[in-house]
Design a protein around this motif. Structure first.
Motif, PDB file in Angstrom:
ATOM      1  N   PHE A 123       0.841  -1.188   0.000  1.00 29.87           N
ATOM      2  CA  PHE A 123       0.000   0.000   0.000  1.00 29.87           C
ATOM      3  C   PHE A 123       0.878   1.239   0.000  1.00 29.87           C
ATOM      4  CE2 PHE A 123      -2.615  -3.323   1.660  1.00 29.87           C
ATOM      5  CZ  PHE A 123      -3.853  -3.094   1.094  1.00 29.87           C
ATOM      6  N   GLY A 124       0.518   2.213  -0.813  1.00 33.95           N
ATOM      7  CA  GLY A 124       1.298   3.448  -0.869  1.00 33.95           C
ATOM      8  C   GLY A 124       0.534   4.595  -0.252  1.00 33.95           C
ATOM      9  N   SER A 125       0.785   5.799  -0.777  1.00 31.53           N
ATOM     10  CA  SER A 125       0.205   6.985  -0.171  1.00 31.53           C
ATOM     11  C   SER A 125      -1.302   7.071  -0.353  1.00 31.53           C
ATOM     12  CB  SER A 125       0.873   8.222  -0.774  1.00 31.53           C
ATOM     13  OG  SER A 125       0.799   8.150  -2.183  1.00 31.53           O
ATOM     14  N   THR A 126      -1.857   6.371  -1.311  1.00 26.32           N
ATOM     15  CA  THR A 126      -3.310   6.291  -1.436  1.00 26.32           C
ATOM     16  C   THR A 126      -3.667   4.840  -1.716  1.00 26.32           C
ATOM     17  OG1 THR A 126      -3.289   6.664  -3.822  1.00 26.32           O
ATOM     18  CG2 THR A 126      -3.502   8.615  -2.442  1.00 26.32           C
TER      19      THR A 126
ATOM     20  N   LEU B 246       3.909   0.818  -2.817  1.00 28.30           N
ATOM     21  CA  LEU B 246       5.196   1.502  -2.714  1.00 28.30           C
ATOM     22  C   LEU B 246       6.320   0.583  -3.182  1.00 28.30           C
ATOM     23  CD1 LEU B 246       6.186   4.261  -1.762  1.00 28.30           C
ATOM     24  CD2 LEU B 246       6.571   3.259   0.490  1.00 28.30           C
TER      25      LEU B 246
END
Lengths: 192, 258
Positions: A168-171, A176
């Motif tokens: 999972f990244g920034s949204t 990532l």
């Protein structure tokens, strides 16, 4: 010397009279004469608030535009159930249409069929890459979803020598990654 | 004498169960905001929570419509008391250590995944549409929590030990996910809820294979199971979650500007 970029925005003077939409936007000035192609071009100017280089059309979340009983209906599908930008996107689409002179456009949310990254256009993918986000690779097949090895290329140096840092990244729509060659971290637009 | 609920009533009840479980687990995960063991984990936990809260809203919206529109999604989430919540007991259990957080997530994700897989084929377009959307997200959740089971179970001596304790302590809350009551049986015949036997078999199969790969002991199949969440009889933890989650809406009802 004048600094560019970080200037505070001037605060607008208070309005003497309240502005209502009809004061600013004359009803249907040309709006109804827009062809379907022009309407799609118009919405192509509305950018995604999280990734401001791609438009809502390029992301494939605008599903249809049609006139129904003199009202323009736009169907929009969210990328993720909990995408916090959904409401903002809907408001921005409505605002863009009203500015073009279309009175009372109706933006409806459709969940079915569920959005897939396969709907991101080629130009959208290229813009994501240029922005530093690796675009989704391959099609959203079950194989991809179930985690069979994906080869993600670094959007900075193009190397395919990359590793996942987090699913999972920034949204919600991104994961990532890190490039092992140029060492830059980057977001990967997950394939769903 | 009990009256057979109409299909709409049964569906509304079932939608609340789906929504409440997603919302309460989402809220639980959000408690880890700013406290997760690593920044990547924090992002992942918050993303999973966001997905779950979004899914909850989709189910609440539909439940509210079936109810006749007296209440909206916010009212269902923020103005009901503990005994009106229909979430699984599993999801209201405290976060504990990371083994507990991930074991709870894994048991739920596995149930959620197979449940949604069945609902994708529901004859109701809304149910099928929401489920199809959610299934894409939950596939990721399940993949991630399965990996954590293996990493911690087959990790160090301490992580293994902690995961053993987590599995054992949460196991008694998994039974109610897999047993259908009258509401769910009624809906299952109409294709609006999963077939309980199939769901139990799928869930058990996946859980067995992941626990085995994670070198964890399989709890006994005939273990005693705590029931009650689906009918509003909760553990002592739910009230505290609601106290925090509902405070703002209860203190400032219908406030539009914060």
């Amino acid at each position: 010397m004048q600094k560019s970029g970080n200037q505070p925005r001037p605060i607008p003077a208070p309005l003497e009279q309240p502005i209502i939409a009809s004061d600013r936007v004359p009803a249907n000035v040309g709006g109804e004469q827009l062809t379907e192609t022009q309407l799609w071009q118009l919405l192509d100017e509305v950018k995604d608030p999280e990734v401001p280089v791609v438009s809502v059309v390029e992301l494939g979340i605008v599903r249809s535009i049609q006139w129904l009983d003199n009202q323009l209906q736009v169907a929009v599908t969210p990328t993720y159930s909990g995408c916090p930008a959904t409401e903002l996107i809907e408001q921005q689409i409505a605002a863009a249409l009203m500015q073009a002179g279309i009175r009372d456009p109706q933006v409806t949310r459709v969940l079915n069929p569920a959005w897939t990254t396969d709907w991101i256009s080629d130009s959208g993918r290229e813009k994501l890459r240029a922005y530093g986000i690796a675009p989704p690779q391959g099609s959203a097949s079950k194989m991809t979803l179930l985690g069979h090895a994906e080869q993600i290329s670094c959007p900075h140096c193009g190397s395919s020598h990359t590793e996942q840092v987090s699913e999972f990244g920034s949204t919600a729509c991104k994961a990532l990654y890190r490039c092992i060659d140029c060492l830059e971290p980057f977001d990967y637009f997950k394939c769903i | 004498m009990t009256q057979q609920p109409s299909q709409d009533q049964a569906l509304q009840e079932y939608l609340l169960r789906l929504a409440d479980s997603a919302l309460i687990l989402g809220q639980r995960l959000c408690e880890l905001c700013g406290k997760a063991p690593a920044v990547e984990e924090e992002m992942a936990l918050m993303n999973v929570a966001l997905d779950l809260v979004g899914q909850a809203r989709n189910w609440y919206d539909y439940a509210a419509e079936l109810e006749g529109g007296q209440r909206d999604a916010d009212a269902l989430a923020y103005r009901r008391d503990a005994h009106e919540f229909r979430n699984l007991l599993l999801v209201e259990q405290p976060n504990g250590d990371y083994a507990v957080t991930m074991a709870r997530q894994f048991f739920y994700d596995a149930w959620h995944y197979f449940t949604l897989q069945a609902l994708v084929n529901a004859p109701d377009e809304r149910v099928a549409g929401i489920a199809a959307k959610a299934l894409k997200e939950v596939t990721y959740h399940l993949r991630r929590s399965s990996e954590w089971m293996k990493r911690l179970g087959d990790g160090t001596e301490e992580s293994h030990q902690r995961m053993e304790v987590a599995v054992e302590s949460l196991w008694r809350f998994t039974g109610e996910m897999l047993t259908a009551d009258a509401v769910e049986q009624h809906l299952a015949t109409a294709g609006l809820a999963p077939d309980a036997e199939q769901l139990a078999a799928d869930w058990q199969g996946l859980v067995n294979s992941v626990l085995t790969e994670a070198t964890l002991s399989l709890p006994p199949a005939d273990a005693w199971m705590q029931q009650g969440g689906k009918t509003g009889r909760h553990t002592e933890h739910l009230g505290f979650i609601l106290a925090e989650m509902q405070f703002l809406q209860r203190a400032y009802p219908d406030a539009k500007i914060w």
